[in-house]
Design a protein around this motif. Structure first.
Motif, PDB file in Angstrom:
ATOM      1  N   LEU A  74     -43.371-105.669  17.717  1.00 35.89           N
ATOM      2  CA  LEU A  74     -44.351-104.588  17.623  1.00 35.89           C
ATOM      3  C   LEU A  74     -45.699-104.995  18.224  1.00 35.89           C
ATOM      4  O   LEU A  74     -46.720-104.377  17.928  1.00 35.89           O
ATOM      5  CB  LEU A  74     -44.536-104.158  16.161  1.00 35.89           C
ATOM      6  CG  LEU A  74     -43.277-103.646  15.460  1.00 35.89           C
ATOM      7  CD1 LEU A  74     -43.581-103.275  14.017  1.00 35.89           C
ATOM      8  CD2 LEU A  74     -42.668-102.464  16.191  1.00 35.89           C
ATOM      9  N   SER A  75     -45.696-106.010  19.042  1.00 33.76           N
ATOM     10  CA  SER A  75     -46.931-106.479  19.658  1.00 33.76           C
ATOM     11  C   SER A  75     -47.599-105.358  20.445  1.00 33.76           C
ATOM     12  O   SER A  75     -46.958-104.662  21.235  1.00 33.76           O
ATOM     13  CB  SER A  75     -46.627-107.646  20.597  1.00 33.76           C
ATOM     14  OG  SER A  75     -47.811-108.139  21.177  1.00 33.76           O
ATOM     15  N   GLY A  76     -48.896-105.166  20.218  1.00 29.44           N
ATOM     16  CA  GLY A  76     -49.646-104.116  20.893  1.00 29.44           C
ATOM     17  C   GLY A  76     -49.606-102.773  20.210  1.00 29.44           C
ATOM     18  O   GLY A  76     -50.313-101.837  20.613  1.00 29.44           O
ATOM     19  N   LYS A  77     -48.792-102.635  19.166  1.00 25.81           N
ATOM     20  CA  LYS A  77     -48.689-101.372  18.433  1.00 25.81           C
ATOM     21  C   LYS A  77     -49.721-101.328  17.305  1.00 25.81           C
ATOM     22  O   LYS A  77     -50.181-102.358  16.815  1.00 25.81           O
ATOM     23  CB  LYS A  77     -47.292-101.217  17.819  1.00 25.81           C
ATOM     24  CG  LYS A  77     -46.137-101.367  18.806  1.00 25.81           C
ATOM     25  CD  LYS A  77     -45.947-100.151  19.651  1.00 25.81           C
ATOM     26  CE  LYS A  77     -44.650-100.257  20.453  1.00 25.81           C
ATOM     27  NZ  LYS A  77     -44.445 -99.094  21.330  1.00 25.81           N
ATOM     28  N   VAL A  78     -50.044-100.113  16.885  1.00 23.17           N
ATOM     29  CA  VAL A  78     -50.983 -99.913  15.780  1.00 23.17           C
ATOM     30  C   VAL A  78     -50.330 -98.991  14.753  1.00 23.17           C
ATOM     31  O   VAL A  78     -49.774 -97.938  15.115  1.00 23.17           O
ATOM     32  CB  VAL A  78     -52.305 -99.304  16.272  1.00 23.17           C
ATOM     33  CG1 VAL A  78     -53.248 -99.042  15.097  1.00 23.17           C
ATOM     34  CG2 VAL A  78     -52.967-100.227  17.291  1.00 23.17           C
ATOM     35  N   ALA A  79     -50.408 -99.384  13.487  1.00 23.97           N
ATOM     36  CA  ALA A  79     -49.747 -98.630  12.415  1.00 23.97           C
ATOM     37  C   ALA A  79     -50.718 -98.246  11.318  1.00 23.97           C
ATOM     38  O   ALA A  79     -51.663 -98.979  11.018  1.00 23.97           O
ATOM     39  CB  ALA A  79     -48.610 -99.466  11.811  1.00 23.97           C
ATOM     40  N   ILE A  80     -50.466 -97.096  10.719  1.00 25.05           N
ATOM     41  CA  ILE A  80     -51.109 -96.681   9.468  1.00 25.05           C
ATOM     42  C   ILE A  80     -50.046 -96.753   8.380  1.00 25.05           C
ATOM     43  O   ILE A  80     -48.924 -96.262   8.568  1.00 25.05           O
ATOM     44  CB  ILE A  80     -51.629 -95.236   9.557  1.00 25.05           C
ATOM     45  CG1 ILE A  80     -52.775 -95.116  10.569  1.00 25.05           C
ATOM     46  CG2 ILE A  80     -52.077 -94.727   8.189  1.00 25.05           C
ATOM     47  CD1 ILE A  80     -53.125 -93.672  10.910  1.00 25.05           C
ATOM     48  N   VAL A  81     -50.384 -97.347   7.245  1.00 30.98           N
ATOM     49  CA  VAL A  81     -49.484 -97.332   6.086  1.00 30.98           C
ATOM     50  C   VAL A  81     -50.279 -96.800   4.900  1.00 30.98           C
ATOM     51  O   VAL A  81     -51.193 -97.464   4.401  1.00 30.98           O
ATOM     52  CB  VAL A  81     -48.928 -98.729   5.766  1.00 30.98           C
ATOM     53  CG1 VAL A  81     -47.918 -98.630   4.611  1.00 30.98           C
ATOM     54  CG2 VAL A  81     -48.276 -99.363   6.993  1.00 30.98           C
ATOM     55  N   THR A  82     -49.964 -95.600   4.448  1.00 28.78           N
ATOM     56  CA  THR A  82     -50.681 -95.034   3.310  1.00 28.78           C
ATOM     57  C   THR A  82     -50.187 -95.676   2.012  1.00 28.78           C
ATOM     58  O   THR A  82     -49.045 -96.095   1.903  1.00 28.78           O
ATOM     59  CB  THR A  82     -50.517 -93.504   3.237  1.00 28.78           C
ATOM     60  OG1 THR A  82     -49.162 -93.174   2.906  1.00 28.78           O
ATOM     61  CG2 THR A  82     -50.901 -92.851   4.555  1.00 28.78           C
ATOM     62  N   GLY A  83     -51.093 -95.770   1.040  1.00 31.02           N
ATOM     63  CA  GLY A  83     -50.718 -96.364  -0.239  1.00 31.02           C
ATOM     64  C   GLY A  83     -50.264 -97.799  -0.103  1.00 31.02           C
ATOM     65  O   GLY A  83     -49.291 -98.219  -0.734  1.00 31.02           O
ATOM     66  N   SER A  84     -50.980 -98.591   0.722  1.00 29.34           N
ATOM     67  CA  SER A  84     -50.498 -99.936   1.057  1.00 29.34           C
ATOM     68  C   SER A  84     -51.342-101.049   0.442  1.00 29.34           C
ATOM     69  O   SER A  84     -51.301-102.186   0.899  1.00 29.34           O
ATOM     70  CB  SER A  84     -50.441-100.106   2.576  1.00 29.34           C
ATOM     71  OG  SER A  84     -51.657 -99.708   3.196  1.00 29.34           O
ATOM     72  N   GLY A  85     -52.081-100.735  -0.609  1.00 21.67           N
ATOM     73  CA  GLY A  85     -52.882-101.764  -1.252  1.00 21.67           C
ATOM     74  C   GLY A  85     -52.072-102.763  -2.039  1.00 21.67           C
ATOM     75  O   GLY A  85     -52.467-103.921  -2.209  1.00 21.67           O
ATOM     76  N   ARG A  86     -50.916-102.330  -2.514  1.00 18.89           N
ATOM     77  CA  ARG A  86     -50.073-103.208  -3.337  1.00 18.89           C
ATOM     78  C   ARG A  86     -48.633-102.703  -3.281  1.00 18.89           C
ATOM     79  O   ARG A  86     -48.341-101.685  -2.674  1.00 18.89           O
ATOM     80  CB  ARG A  86     -50.565-103.223  -4.788  1.00 18.89           C
ATOM     81  CG  ARG A  86     -50.722-101.841  -5.404  1.00 18.89           C
ATOM     82  CD  ARG A  86     -50.896-101.901  -6.918  1.00 18.89           C
ATOM     83  NE  ARG A  86     -52.146-102.519  -7.307  1.00 18.89           N
ATOM     84  CZ  ARG A  86     -53.266-101.865  -7.593  1.00 18.89           C
ATOM     85  NH1 ARG A  86     -53.294-100.520  -7.491  1.00 18.89           N
ATOM     86  NH2 ARG A  86     -54.353-102.488  -7.970  1.00 18.89           N
ATOM     87  N   GLY A  87     -47.740-103.405  -3.910  1.00 11.27           N
ATOM     88  CA  GLY A  87     -46.348-102.968  -4.074  1.00 11.27           C
ATOM     89  C   GLY A  87     -45.593-102.786  -2.774  1.00 11.27           C
ATOM     90  O   GLY A  87     -45.747-103.567  -1.823  1.00 11.27           O
ATOM     91  N   LEU A  88     -44.768-101.748  -2.744  1.00 17.22           N
ATOM     92  CA  LEU A  88     -43.945-101.479  -1.571  1.00 17.22           C
ATOM     93  C   LEU A  88     -44.794-101.264  -0.323  1.00 17.22           C
ATOM     94  O   LEU A  88     -44.481-101.785   0.753  1.00 17.22           O
ATOM     95  CB  LEU A  88     -43.061-100.253  -1.825  1.00 17.22           C
ATOM     96  CG  LEU A  88     -41.876-100.448  -2.768  1.00 17.22           C
ATOM     97  CD1 LEU A  88     -41.313 -99.101  -3.189  1.00 17.22           C
ATOM     98  CD2 LEU A  88     -40.794-101.277  -2.122  1.00 17.22           C
ATOM     99  N   GLY A  89     -45.868-100.519  -0.454  1.00 16.94           N
ATOM    100  CA  GLY A  89     -46.713-100.233   0.705  1.00 16.94           C
ATOM    101  C   GLY A  89     -47.295-101.490   1.321  1.00 16.94           C
ATOM    102  O   GLY A  89     -47.341-101.630   2.556  1.00 16.94           O
ATOM    103  N   LEU A  90     -47.739-102.416   0.494  1.00 16.54           N
ATOM    104  CA  LEU A  90     -48.273-103.676   1.002  1.00 16.54           C
ATOM    105  C   LEU A  90     -47.178-104.480   1.703  1.00 16.54           C
ATOM    106  O   LEU A  90     -47.426-105.094   2.746  1.00 16.54           O
ATOM    107  CB  LEU A  90     -48.892-104.496  -0.130  1.00 16.54           C
ATOM    108  CG  LEU A  90     -49.465-105.862   0.261  1.00 16.54           C
ATOM    109  CD1 LEU A  90     -50.513-105.737   1.363  1.00 16.54           C
ATOM    110  CD2 LEU A  90     -50.048-106.572  -0.961  1.00 16.54           C
TER     111      LEU A  90
END
Length: 311
Positions: free
Chosen positions: A3-19
């Motif tokens: 995924l080099s060069g890609k940019v992602a958003i992950v909502t709810g990613s402070g902890r748990g599954l999202g992190l």
């Protein structure tokens, strides 16, 4: 890195599954926009990803409305110059049986899970289409949305709705080269910690040990990291031909869920009136009625002395 060069958003990613999803995307080379409603939790997630050698920034905002979705996409572009991947993981629980569930309980869960997935996906797709990017939208479903679960009318409705949207988006986004899929995780979470059935698995995980084979192999239940690889795969170029799917991951198990199909079909010339159904429904469909809810396997005796006492 895949995924080099890609940019992602992950909502709810402070902890748990999202992190776990955010960390894996970063390990594979993506820069990540972390999202949480707690500024300290979000900052810690960014620190963890940085300590892993990844790049991350945070957006502190409650997912649901359009403004938060716009803020997330804008942050990705401002911080990293583009957006390629959206993972809609944010969610809350307000579990109550039907007669005890209030309007607020229902609306809160629908707003975060279902509307939040909708607004974020709409914003991301608009960006992908405008920029000519063959982006990836990865939503998070649940076995509850597939089969139902006691006390989760709101959650089941939201998660079933997410899969329905994914199937629709796969059609609408195909021409733009954008994929949309739902991941159905079966993993240790704050919720499963409260369920006696999973006690031995949770205890092993918290000790840093592998969960017993019964959970990982027979039940398909594991850690957040067991699901993260699937999220990263669906975000990659290798998954360009995968869209409109609901894919389960947990422990050692990977599952491709079917789209709803008719379990049995019968025809009657002139249609089916009330009397015809009274006379024939049981004979035609009685042994074909579909089960509801998750059907958990009986726990081996050595894994559940405390669970048996709790029940």
């Amino acid at each position: 890195m895949s995924l080099s060069g890609k940019v992602a958003i992950v909502t709810g990613s402070g902890r748990g599954l999202g992190l776990a999803y955010a960390r894996e995307l970063a390990r594979q080379g993506a820069a990540v926009v972390v999202n949480d409603v707690d500024a300290e939790v979000a900052a810690e997630a960014v620190r963890i990803i940085g300590a892993d050698g990844g790049r991350a920034v945070a957006v502190v905002a409650p997912v649901g409305g359009t403004e938060a979705a716009q803020q997330l996409v804008q942050k990705a572009v401002e911080a990293f110059g583009r957006l390629d991947i959206l993972v809609t993981n944010a969610g809350i629980l307000r579990d109550k049986s039907l007669l005890k569930m209030t309007d607020e309980d229902f609306d809160l869960v629908i707003n975060v899970h279902l509307k939040g997935t909708f607004t974020c996906a709409r914003e991301a797709f608009a960006y992908f289409k405008d920029q000519g990017i063959a982006g990836r939208i990865i939503t998070i479903g649940s076995p509850t949305g597939q089969r139902g679960n006691f006390g989760q009318s709101n959650y089941a409705a939201a998660k079933a709705g997410i899969v329905g949207m994914v199937r629709t988006w796969a059609l609408e986004m195909k021409k733009a080269g954008v994929t949309a899929n739902a991941v159905i995780p079966v993993a240790a979470t704050a919720m499963t910690k409260t369920v006696p059935y999973f006690t031995k698995a949770i205890e092993a995980d918290e000790r840093g040990e592998a969960m017993p084979d019964f959970f990982r192999k027979d039940l398909g239940f594991g850690t957040a990291d067991d699901v993260a690889g699937l999220v990263a795969f669906l975000a990659s170029d290798a998954a360009a031909g995968v869209t409109g799917q609901a894919i389960g991951a947990g422990g050692d198990r990977l599952q491709l869920w079917t789209h709803p199909e008719a379990a049995a079909t019968e025809y009657r010339e002139g249609g089916w009136g009330y009397a015809d159904l009274v006379e024939n429904f049981g004979k035609l469909f009685g042994d074909k009625l579909q089960s509801v809810g998750e059907e958990l396997l009986p726990l081996p005796a050595d894994l559940a002395p405390e669970a048996a006492e709790a029940r």
